[in-house]
Design a protein around this motif. Structure first.
Motif, PDB file in Angstrom:
ATOM      1  N   ALA A 199       8.098  18.946  11.633  1.00 40.51           N
ATOM      2  CA  ALA A 199       7.534  17.762  11.040  1.00 40.51           C
ATOM      3  C   ALA A 199       8.349  17.186   9.841  1.00 40.51           C
ATOM      4  N   PHE A 200       8.032  15.986   9.638  1.00 38.79           N
ATOM      5  CA  PHE A 200       8.700  15.587   8.101  1.00 38.79           C
ATOM      6  C   PHE A 200       8.029  14.471   7.503  1.00 38.79           C
ATOM      7  N   THR A 201       8.000  14.569   6.220  1.00 39.51           N
ATOM      8  CA  THR A 201       6.958  13.589   5.593  1.00 39.51           C
ATOM      9  C   THR A 201       7.710  12.889   4.587  1.00 39.51           C
ATOM     10  N   VAL A 202       7.456  11.648   4.700  1.00 36.03           N
ATOM     11  CA  VAL A 202       8.350  10.362   3.719  1.00 36.03           C
ATOM     12  C   VAL A 202       6.896   9.585   2.824  1.00 36.03           C
ATOM     13  N   TYR A 203       7.406   9.147   1.533  1.00 41.66           N
ATOM     14  CA  TYR A 203       6.501   8.406   0.865  1.00 41.66           C
ATOM     15  C   TYR A 203       7.060   7.107   0.606  1.00 41.66           C
ATOM     16  N   PHE A 204       6.241   6.021   0.862  1.00 38.83           N
ATOM     17  CA  PHE A 204       6.937   4.574   0.465  1.00 38.83           C
ATOM     18  C   PHE A 204       5.716   3.651   0.129  1.00 38.83           C
ATOM     19  N   ARG A 205       6.217   2.551  -0.151  1.00 40.41           N
ATOM     20  CA  ARG A 205       5.199   1.429  -0.322  1.00 40.41           C
ATOM     21  C   ARG A 205       5.348   0.526   0.715  1.00 40.41           C
ATOM     22  N   ALA A 206       4.244   0.068   1.493  1.00 37.81           N
ATOM     23  CA  ALA A 206       4.420  -0.792   2.590  1.00 37.81           C
ATOM     24  C   ALA A 206       4.896  -2.292   1.980  1.00 37.81           C
ATOM     25  N   PRO A 207       5.843  -2.804   2.816  1.00 35.96           N
ATOM     26  CA  PRO A 207       6.250  -4.184   2.238  1.00 35.96           C
ATOM     27  C   PRO A 207       5.251  -5.017   1.708  1.00 35.96           C
ATOM     28  N   LYS A 208       5.783  -6.108   0.764  1.00 39.29           N
ATOM     29  CA  LYS A 208       4.744  -6.643   0.381  1.00 39.29           C
ATOM     30  C   LYS A 208       4.398  -8.164   1.190  1.00 39.29           C
ATOM     31  N   GLU A 209       5.458  -8.310   1.891  1.00 34.83           N
ATOM     32  CA  GLU A 209       5.358  -9.488   2.729  1.00 34.83           C
ATOM     33  C   GLU A 209       4.529  -9.315   3.878  1.00 34.83           C
ATOM     34  N   GLU A 267       0.861  -1.108  -0.154  1.00 35.79           N
ATOM     35  CA  GLU A 267      -0.044   0.007   0.025  1.00 35.79           C
ATOM     36  C   GLU A 267       0.778   1.442  -0.162  1.00 35.79           C
ATOM     37  N   PRO A 268       0.447   2.465  -0.838  1.00 40.01           N
ATOM     38  CA  PRO A 268       1.436   3.351  -0.935  1.00 40.01           C
ATOM     39  C   PRO A 268       0.935   4.355   0.375  1.00 40.01           C
ATOM     40  N   ILE A 269       1.841   4.888   0.975  1.00 40.37           N
ATOM     41  CA  ILE A 269       1.764   5.577   2.267  1.00 40.37           C
ATOM     42  C   ILE A 269       2.592   6.953   2.229  1.00 40.37           C
TER      43      ILE A 269
END
Ligand SMILES: [Cu+2]
Length: 428
Positions: A394-404, A330-332
């Motif tokens: 504050a600080f924002t990051v974008y990532f995709r949750a692990p698939k496993e 999931e993109p976060i």
């Protein structure tokens, strides 16, 4: 002679740093104009002075007088800006010179800069002349400082150990005067080594956060019938400025402003051996490393449609949320908000690696690159991280949750925080 806007440094004049010294050795410190050269550490100054004490230095004179016998071999430092004099005590640890500044009696009418001991009467004579940048009131002065032999204990030597500071006095300190340890006070701070003219005062524990750190004095030991005191402090580290304010039964507390480039072995080896000690990197090396190694965060590129999650810090080293649930891949968009008074980050790690990553982070304090690395230990177990977020930031990051699917720990890797400041991201 330096006269920086926010702090002064007394350079080592006519005395070379010994080959054993671990830092510098190739150039004077370029505080202010010009700034650091070659990204290499400079020769370290003997001592720093807070601006409130001396905004503009005069000169030093070696103590050489029969009246001042007790302080022979040490220096007197004059302040042009404040019109005051100070004892400048020389210390050395493993070949690294460092010192302490002790304000002593005497307020002068003009901006004193030159001082000399009279070869016949043995008293100290100072001359002053105000041009600009002094708090004194008259155009010029020529004044005498007499040693009156009042029974005031003055420090004549200091030495810094890992577990505290030892001070030797010209006269014994009364045992009863130091009985109440709660009346003694210690704090420390760092300056920033940069091309700027002077520096604000920064926390030594929280890089980049303005302010001082209070140190706990666990005891003041009365040694050699009061000729020496050992001020025990457990969390002493290399700092630009260590300020001790000691109540010794005199009308005013004794103030010492030390510069701690290096710490000698513990004064009490057995007591100190209970826990392995990590000595922090020298502040000047950290400043240089921040310029050299700081990299932009890799997870700042926005992902369209990412689910927004706000992670907030709480009091006493906590995250408000200790559990987050996400779908595989999931993109976060995760924002760490830090209303706390300390700096924190947010680091996502591989399952089962909370302790490994946390302990590696604690060891980072010895690494001058620690802040430049945002206190992220170089490790494949780290999956995503924010930068260090200062208080109120504050600080924002974008990532995709692990698939496993699994339980992925997250933690703050600011040294000392991870054991309580952690949580789990559950990939369902
Ligand atoms: Cu933290």
């Amino acid at each position: 002679m330096c006269a920086a806007a926010f702090s002064c440094a007394v350079p080592l004049q006519g005395r070379l740093t010994s080959p054993d010294a671990r830092i510098g050795g190739h150039q004077p410190p370029y505080f202010g104009y010009g700034g650091p050269k070659d990204d290499r550490a400079p020769d370290l100054p003997l001592v720093y002075l807070p601006r409130g004490l001396d905004n503009s230095s005069g000169a030093q004179v070696a103590i050489d007088s029969p009246h001042w016998q007790e302080l022979a071999g040490q220096l007197i430092h004059t302040s042009y800006g404040a019109g005051r004099i100070f004892l400048l005590l020389w210390d050395e640890v493993r070949g690294q010179p460092q010192g302490a500044i002790v304000p002593i009696a005497g307020e002068f009418r003009s901006a004193i800069h030159r001082a000399c001991f009279h070869p016949h009467d043995g008293h100290l004579y100072v001359s002053g002349m105000a041009g600009w940048g002094t708090y004194t009131t008259e155009d010029g002065c020529f004044q005498r400082v007499r040693w009156t032999d009042k029974k005031v204990p003055l420090p004549r030597k200091v030495h810094v150990h890992e577990d505290g500071v030892w001070i030797e006095f010209t006269r014994p300190v009364r045992k009863a005067a130091i009985a109440d340890v709660s009346r003694q006070f210690a704090q420390c701070w760092n300056y920033r080594y940069s091309g700027a003219y002077g520096s604000p005062e920064f926390s030594s524990r929280h890089y980049g956060v303005p302010g001082h750190d209070v140190l706990t004095i666990s005891s003041v030991e009365w040694l050699d019938h009061g000729r020496r005191l050992f001020v025990a402090m457990d969390d002493l580290q290399p700092v630009n400025q260590l300020h001790l304010s000691l109540e010794l039964g005199q009308p005013r507390p004794l103030e010492l402003f030390l510069t701690v480039h290096a710490l000698d072995r513990p004064f009490h080896p057995r007591r100190a051996a209970n826990e392995p000690r990590i000595t922090a990197a020298h502040p000047i090396l950290t400043d240089l490393a921040v310029n050299l190694h700081k990299k932009p965060n890799r997870w700042q590129k926005p992902i369209e449609g990412a689910r927004a999650i706000t992670m907030k810090t709480g009091p006493n080293l906590t995250y408000r949320q200790t559990e987050i649930r996400v779908r595989p891949g999931e993109p976060i968009r995760l924002t760490l908000r830090n209303p706390d008074v300390l700096p924190h980050n947010w680091v996502l790690a591989r399952p089962g690696t909370l302790r490994t990553v946390g302990e590696a982070a604690n060891r980072l304090i010895a690494d001058p690159r620690a802040y430049a690395l945002q206190y992220i230990p170089p490790s494949d177990d780290v999956l995503v991280h924010t930068d260090i977020v200062p208080p109120g930031g504050a600080f924002t990051v974008y990532f995709r949750a692990p698939k496993e699917p699994g339980r992925y720990p997250y933690l703050c890797t600011f040294p000392g925080h991870w054991m309580v400041m952690n949580g789990v991201l559950i990939v369902e």
